[in-house]
Design a protein around this motif. Structure first.
Motif, PDB file in Angstrom:
ATOM      1  N   VAL A 131     -10.380 -13.601  -1.704  1.00  0.00           N
ATOM      2  CA  VAL A 131     -10.171 -12.341  -2.422  1.00  0.00           C
ATOM      3  C   VAL A 131     -10.351 -11.162  -1.468  1.00  0.00           C
ATOM      4  N   LEU A 132     -11.407 -11.193  -0.665  1.00  0.00           N
ATOM      5  CA  LEU A 132     -11.653 -10.108   0.291  1.00  0.00           C
ATOM      6  C   LEU A 132     -10.506 -10.000   1.291  1.00  0.00           C
ATOM      7  N   LEU A 133     -10.051 -11.141   1.791  1.00  0.00           N
ATOM      8  CA  LEU A 133      -8.929 -11.142   2.724  1.00  0.00           C
ATOM      9  C   LEU A 133      -7.648 -10.652   2.062  1.00  0.00           C
ATOM     10  N   GLY A 134      -7.417 -11.078   0.818  1.00  0.00           N
ATOM     11  CA  GLY A 134      -6.200 -10.679   0.117  1.00  0.00           C
ATOM     12  C   GLY A 134      -6.147  -9.196  -0.160  1.00  0.00           C
ATOM     13  N   VAL A 135      -7.271  -8.616  -0.600  1.00  0.00           N
ATOM     14  CA  VAL A 135      -7.315  -7.171  -0.852  1.00  0.00           C
ATOM     15  C   VAL A 135      -7.079  -6.413   0.445  1.00  0.00           C
ATOM     16  N   SER A 136      -7.746  -6.819   1.513  1.00  0.00           N
ATOM     17  CA  SER A 136      -7.594  -6.122   2.786  1.00  0.00           C
ATOM     18  C   SER A 136      -6.158  -6.218   3.298  1.00  0.00           C
ATOM     19  N   TYR A 137      -5.525  -7.373   3.110  1.00  0.00           N
ATOM     20  CA  TYR A 137      -4.147  -7.512   3.573  1.00  0.00           C
ATOM     21  C   TYR A 137      -3.226  -6.536   2.850  1.00  0.00           C
ATOM     22  N   LEU A 138      -3.410  -6.385   1.550  1.00  0.00           N
ATOM     23  CA  LEU A 138      -2.557  -5.465   0.781  1.00  0.00           C
ATOM     24  C   LEU A 138      -2.822  -4.010   1.132  1.00  0.00           C
ATOM     25  N   GLU A 139      -3.967  -3.730   1.706  1.00  0.00           N
ATOM     26  CA  GLU A 139      -4.252  -2.361   2.126  1.00  0.00           C
ATOM     27  C   GLU A 139      -3.771  -2.106   3.551  1.00  0.00           C
ATOM     28  N   SER A 140      -4.175  -2.948   4.487  1.00  0.00           N
ATOM     29  CA  SER A 140      -3.978  -2.632   5.905  1.00  0.00           C
ATOM     30  C   SER A 140      -3.378  -3.761   6.732  1.00  0.00           C
ATOM     31  N   ARG A 141      -3.126  -4.916   6.135  1.00  0.00           N
ATOM     32  CA  ARG A 141      -2.753  -6.126   6.873  1.00  0.00           C
ATOM     33  C   ARG A 141      -3.815  -6.470   7.921  1.00  0.00           C
ATOM     34  N   TRP A 142      -5.097  -6.118   7.609  1.00  0.00           N
ATOM     35  CA  TRP A 142      -6.269  -6.444   8.414  1.00  0.00           C
ATOM     36  C   TRP A 142      -6.360  -5.625   9.701  1.00  0.00           C
ATOM     37  N   ASP A 143      -5.510  -4.625   9.872  1.00  0.00           N
ATOM     38  CA  ASP A 143      -5.521  -3.818  11.091  1.00  0.00           C
ATOM     39  C   ASP A 143      -6.692  -2.830  11.082  1.00  0.00           C
ATOM     40  N   SER A 144      -7.126  -2.446  12.277  1.00  0.00           N
ATOM     41  CA  SER A 144      -8.164  -1.414  12.400  1.00  0.00           C
ATOM     42  C   SER A 144      -7.560  -0.026  12.516  1.00  0.00           C
ATOM     43  N   ASN A 145      -6.329   0.059  13.049  1.00  0.00           N
ATOM     44  CA  ASN A 145      -5.637   1.330  13.248  1.00  0.00           C
ATOM     45  C   ASN A 145      -6.469   2.327  14.050  1.00  0.00           C
ATOM     46  N   ALA A 146      -7.305   1.798  14.949  1.00  0.00           N
ATOM     47  CA  ALA A 146      -8.086   2.610  15.895  1.00  0.00           C
ATOM     48  C   ALA A 146      -8.904   3.698  15.209  1.00  0.00           C
ATOM     49  N   GLY A 147      -9.305   3.435  13.972  1.00  0.00           N
ATOM     50  CA  GLY A 147     -10.126   4.396  13.261  1.00  0.00           C
ATOM     51  C   GLY A 147      -9.383   5.610  12.734  1.00  0.00           C
ATOM     52  N   THR A 148      -8.037   5.601  12.823  1.00  0.00           N
ATOM     53  CA  THR A 148      -7.257   6.724  12.294  1.00  0.00           C
ATOM     54  C   THR A 148      -6.983   6.511  10.813  1.00  0.00           C
ATOM     55  N   PRO A 149      -6.769   7.596  10.058  1.00  0.00           N
ATOM     56  CA  PRO A 149      -6.530   7.443   8.615  1.00  0.00           C
ATOM     57  C   PRO A 149      -5.115   6.985   8.303  1.00  0.00           C
ATOM     58  N   SER A 150      -4.969   6.308   7.191  1.00  0.00           N
ATOM     59  CA  SER A 150      -3.637   6.011   6.681  1.00  0.00           C
ATOM     60  C   SER A 150      -2.993   7.294   6.187  1.00  0.00           C
ATOM     61  N   THR A 151      -1.762   7.204   5.754  1.00  0.00           N
ATOM     62  CA  THR A 151      -1.086   8.378   5.220  1.00  0.00           C
ATOM     63  C   THR A 151      -1.661   8.811   3.880  1.00  0.00           C
ATOM     64  N   SER A 152      -2.564   8.019   3.319  1.00  0.00           N
ATOM     65  CA  SER A 152      -3.254   8.423   2.084  1.00  0.00           C
ATOM     66  C   SER A 152      -4.764   8.435   2.292  1.00  0.00           C
ATOM     67  N   ALA A 153      -5.182   8.767   3.525  1.00  0.00           N
ATOM     68  CA  ALA A 153      -6.579   9.033   3.850  1.00  0.00           C
ATOM     69  C   ALA A 153      -7.476   7.810   3.813  1.00  0.00           C
ATOM     70  N   GLY A 154      -6.920   6.615   4.000  1.00  0.00           N
ATOM     71  CA  GLY A 154      -7.714   5.396   4.043  1.00  0.00           C
ATOM     72  C   GLY A 154      -8.048   4.981   5.463  1.00  0.00           C
ATOM     73  N   TYR A 155      -9.254   4.419   5.641  1.00  0.00           N
ATOM     74  CA  TYR A 155      -9.717   4.033   6.974  1.00  0.00           C
ATOM     75  C   TYR A 155     -10.061   2.546   7.008  1.00  0.00           C
ATOM     76  N   GLY A 156      -9.727   1.917   8.159  1.00  0.00           N
ATOM     77  CA  GLY A 156     -10.173   0.565   8.421  1.00  0.00           C
ATOM     78  C   GLY A 156      -9.448  -0.507   7.639  1.00  0.00           C
ATOM     79  N   PRO A 157      -9.804  -1.774   7.889  1.00  0.00           N
ATOM     80  CA  PRO A 157      -9.135  -2.884   7.214  1.00  0.00           C
ATOM     81  C   PRO A 157      -9.235  -2.836   5.693  1.00  0.00           C
TER      82      PRO A 157
END
Length: 630
Positions: free
Chosen positions: A50-76
């Motif tokens: 469940v934890l892996l599935g939720v994270s995948y739908l948010e970020s595909r498990w990426d860290s994105n170098a600590g930058t925000p998503s286009t909707s202000a989300g951070y991290g995996p």
């Protein structure tokens, strides 16, 4: 009522395929990211899948170098922090672009009102910080703590639902819906359905920072059924869609807004789908869509859960692309987020958008390729004077390769070695051009994976970039500013090869040779099969146009003739450009609120759509030869 997941073995296999790799038999525990998920799941009693599935739908498990998503989300785990990410208004407020793009009407330059603050439930980093007794900055930047914060939130949602920790994955369906942050029940359930489809099919991938993460397939899940979309919306099944109509309304001084009624595809074929980003958050953007004095687009897609709002029926013409010819023959889709301020888009939005685009492409016969599924940045200026003000969203951080994988139409790799035509297809995560101006003019952007490949005037990284006579009419060369598309190509676009020297390849681009490194062990351009155009024998060059308007003789007496104005570029003898096929000449005359005055003018003149620079363009079919490339 309940439903089994997956519905069939084929569904599970398709989910795994679209994720990019075959379903693994067991979890790979060798990476730190994988161990972090396992540890956080155990600590908070959340099923690891469940934890892996939720994270995948948010970020595909990426860290994105600590930058925000286009909707202000951070991290995996996409913990949101609107204070840190900041806010903005709509991109339609920026630059000199007239979103209608019709010379027969006065230019429209709308201004948005004050931004509407995003809802408090999207400030999830604070709640996670309270649960972990830490601070928001740690959760934004420390990947391990970010995963712990997401697990703590899921466990808290489970407790608030009166359920115990642990148990089977399907027992956490309600907690997953709440993690979406959506106040719309259907959207929250659609988010959860996507999570559990991913859990059912399994996936493995290497993250943006080189971490191998695996979610093993889980068979036999049974989940709740839920209702469909409201009547009247044009949306595919299994996405959440709502109707938020844009007003067709008469205004003072013989004006009206904010779109035009039509009868497509009977009156005009729909040829393109244009991908935009909003440069603002959901609530503010939806208020703009309902403002009769503003502009319009057909759909908006929300970032955190993929909710789709339809504003304009597909049969009608929205004012969104800055080019009336393109507007009259396209559907415009806005995606919540920013082209550069916050530089990654959620998987939930990618999936929802790809389902919508696939549905529309099938319904209206639109080819699933990058000549017809285009960004706002690929829309040409209408005349030399409008090129400089054209917009550049969704920007170089939109992952076109992943998007087309989700569409079931993978890009690249279909030609023979040595083909005279190539498809641009870099490794998104490893391809990190050194753009500037994401947050502050002239300052370097954070290193990020990108779909853009930068072109040079010679086969050398130190050589100047190319010139764009439309964007830089003073004759200066293009720049690495994130908004400057004058010397870059995009994933999925096709170009004719002009020359090869060692590890460098040159393509024809805006009348010049554009060079980029393309070594054998790290190809960024793949051989392609298709068609190219070149001037007919005896012609030294042919004009290039931003719209395919009819010849003067085609216009009835009550419709003003629209000028066929060439752009400040030419297609010269000996050069070749990728062809997307021929198009008839058309002009939709719609300048009054009374639809009885509207006329579709169709001429005998025919054009060929080409990939001329970063943007598409048109040449007259009588001026060119169309040749096979393989």
């Amino acid at each position: 009522m309940s439903r089994p997941v997956p519905r069939t073995a084929a569904v599970a296999a398709a989910v795994a395929l679209l994720a990019g790799l075959a379903t693994p038999a067991y979890a790979d525990t060798s990476s730190q990211r994988q161990r972090d998920f396992a540890a956080a799941a155990g600590e908070f009693g959340v099923p690891e899948n469940v934890l892996l599935g939720v994270s995948y739908l948010e970020s595909r498990w990426d860290s994105n170098a600590g930058t925000p998503s286009t909707s202000a989300g951070y991290g995996p785990m996409h913990l949101t922090d609107l204070r840190a990410a900041g806010v903005a208004t709509s991109h339609h407020d920026e630059g000199s672009e007239d979103p209608r793009g019709d010379d027969a009407r006065p230019a429209l330059h709308p201004q948005a009102g004050p931004a509407v603050p995003p809802p408090a439930e999207l400030q999830t980093v604070d709640r996670a910080a309270q649960l972990l007794r830490t601070d928001a900055a740690t959760l934004r930047t420390d990947t391990t703590q970010n995963i712990r914060g997401g697990a703590a939130l899921l466990a808290q949602f489970q407790r608030e639902l009166g359920k115990n920790s642990g148990g089977d994955a399907q027992d956490w369906y309600g907690a997953v819906t709440r993690y979406s942050g959506s106040t719309d029940a259907t959207a929250a359930q659609t988010f959860a359905d996507e999570v559990f489809d991913t859990i059912a099919g399994g996936v493995t991938r290497t993250t943006d920072d080189g971490q191998q993460v695996t979610l093993a397939a889980t068979a036999g899940l049974t989940l709740p059924q839920h209702g469909g979309n409201p009547a009247g919306v044009e949306c595919p099944r299994r996405v959440a869609c709502e109707s938020v109509p844009a007003p067709y309304q008469q205004l003072p001084k013989d004006d009206y807004g904010n779109h035009d009624l039509a009868n497509r595809p009977e009156s005009q074929k729909i040829d393109h789908i244009v991908i935009h980003d909003t440069e603002g958050y959901w609530d503010s953007v939806l208020k703009l869509a309902q403002d009769p004095t503003y502009v319009s687009w057909h759909y908006t897609i929300r970032s955190n859960d993929g909710l789709i709002a339809q504003h304009v029926p597909a049969k009608d013409v929205a004012w969104h692309a800055g080019n009336w010819y393109v507007n009259a023959k396209s559907i415009g889709i806005e995606h919540e987020g920013f082209a550069a301020k916050g530089t990654w888009y959620t998987e939930a939005m990618y999936r929802s958008s790809s389902k919508l685009v696939g549905y529309l492409a099938r319904k209206y016969g639109i080819p699933l390729d990058r000549a017809h599924i285009i960004g706002h940045d690929n829309v040409p200026g209408t005349t030399p004077a409008t090129i400089k003000g054209m917009h550049w969203d969704p920007g170089p951080y939109w992952d076109w390769s992943h998007y087309f994988d989700l569409l079931g139409a993978p890009l690249g790799g279909f030609g023979l070695p040595g083909s005279s035509l190539v498809t641009i297809d870099p490794d998104f995560a490893k391809n990190q051009p050194a753009f500037t101006g994401c947050d502050t003019a002239g300052q370097p952007c954070a290193p990020r994976g990108s779909e853009a490949v930068v072109l040079h005037s010679e086969p050398s990284e130190t050589s100047p970039l190319l010139k764009d006579a439309g964007l830089h009419p003073d004759g200066s060369v293009s720049t690495m500013d994130v908004a400057d598309v004058g010397s870059r190509v995009a994933t999925g676009q096709q170009y004719a090869v002009a020359e090869v020297r060692g590890d460098w390849t040159a393509i024809w681009y805006l009348g010049q040779k554009g060079w980029f490194p393309n070594p054998r062990n790290a190809r960024v351009a793949k051989p392609a099969i298709g068609w190219v155009v070149t001037p007919k024998p005896g012609l030294a060059s042919v004009p290039v146009y931003g719209r395919a308007y009819p010849e003067p003789e085609a216009y009835p007496a009550n419709v003003p003739v629209q000028a066929i104005t060439p752009l400040p570029y030419t297609l010269s003898a000996g050069q070749k450009y990728s062809s997307a096929g021929t198009a008839g000449s058309e002009y939709y005359y719609a300048v009054t609120f009374d639809v009885s005055d509207h006329v579709v003018v169709k001429g005998k003149l025919r054009y060929v759509q080409i990939q001329f620079g970063h943007r598409i363009a048109f040449v007259k079919a009588d001026d060119v030869r169309i040749l096979p490339a393989f």
